[in-house]
Design a protein around this motif. Structure first.
Motif, PDB file in Angstrom:
ATOM      1  N   SER A  97      -5.794 -43.871 -26.596  1.00  0.00           N
ATOM      2  CA  SER A  97      -4.852 -42.779 -26.407  1.00  0.00           C
ATOM      3  C   SER A  97      -5.179 -41.649 -27.374  1.00  0.00           C
ATOM      4  CB  SER A  97      -3.418 -43.257 -26.630  1.00  0.00           C
ATOM      5  OG  SER A  97      -3.237 -43.657 -27.968  1.00  0.00           O
ATOM      6  N   PHE A  98      -4.578 -40.500 -27.137  1.00  0.00           N
ATOM      7  CA  PHE A  98      -4.672 -39.393 -28.076  1.00  0.00           C
ATOM      8  C   PHE A  98      -3.345 -38.646 -28.093  1.00  0.00           C
ATOM      9  CE2 PHE A  98      -6.314 -37.584 -24.085  1.00  0.00           C
ATOM     10  CZ  PHE A  98      -5.524 -36.459 -23.953  1.00  0.00           C
ATOM     11  N   VAL A  99      -3.059 -38.049 -29.218  1.00  0.00           N
ATOM     12  CA  VAL A  99      -1.910 -37.164 -29.384  1.00  0.00           C
ATOM     13  C   VAL A  99      -2.372 -36.030 -30.281  1.00  0.00           C
ATOM     14  CG1 VAL A  99       0.440 -36.910 -30.276  1.00  0.00           C
ATOM     15  CG2 VAL A  99      -0.247 -39.059 -29.210  1.00  0.00           C
ATOM     16  N   PHE A 100      -2.224 -34.799 -29.817  1.00  0.00           N
ATOM     17  CA  PHE A 100      -2.622 -33.632 -30.599  1.00  0.00           C
ATOM     18  C   PHE A 100      -1.498 -32.611 -30.606  1.00  0.00           C
ATOM     19  CE2 PHE A 100      -6.845 -35.008 -28.905  1.00  0.00           C
ATOM     20  CZ  PHE A 100      -7.434 -35.323 -30.117  1.00  0.00           C
ATOM     21  N   ARG A 101      -1.402 -31.899 -31.697  1.00  0.00           N
ATOM     22  CA  ARG A 101      -0.537 -30.727 -31.762  1.00  0.00           C
ATOM     23  C   ARG A 101      -1.437 -29.510 -31.670  1.00  0.00           C
ATOM     24  NH1 ARG A 101       3.584 -32.108 -36.709  1.00  0.00           N
ATOM     25  NH2 ARG A 101       4.616 -33.826 -35.648  1.00  0.00           N
TER      26      ARG A 101
END
Length: 90
Positions: free
Chosen positions: A45-49
């Protein structure tokens, strides 16, 4: 294949192609201070702001691009689940 995630077509596709396909889901969200993108596939998974000047449309398009770039497996078909048809059509 493009269809609503509630349609029978998605269920049929995943049932018939789950061994030959790589399925990932993407999303974007926005608040006053931040725009965020996410992607989830199997165990990755990935999560970026990203900068809050970015719109939901930009976030959705970036999440799809990032999923293709980071989460896909070249030997398998890729199915991306997203709630932003306009990002796919752009």
């Amino acid at each position: 294949m493009t269809c609503d995630t509630n349609e029978e077509g998605v269920k049929e596709f995943t049932n018939n192609n789950s061994h030959h396909s790589f399925i990932t889901a993407t999303n974007a969200s926005k608040s006053l201070n931040v725009t965020s993108i996410t992607g989830v596939a199997n165990r990755n998974s990935f999560v970026f702001r990203i900068h809050p000047i970015n719109s939901i449309f930009t976030g959705e398009a970036l999440a799809i691009f990032q999923a293709i770039d980071d989460l896909s497996i070249p030997e398998k078909n890729l199915m991306i689940l997203t709630d932003n048809l306009s990002a796919l059509q752009a």
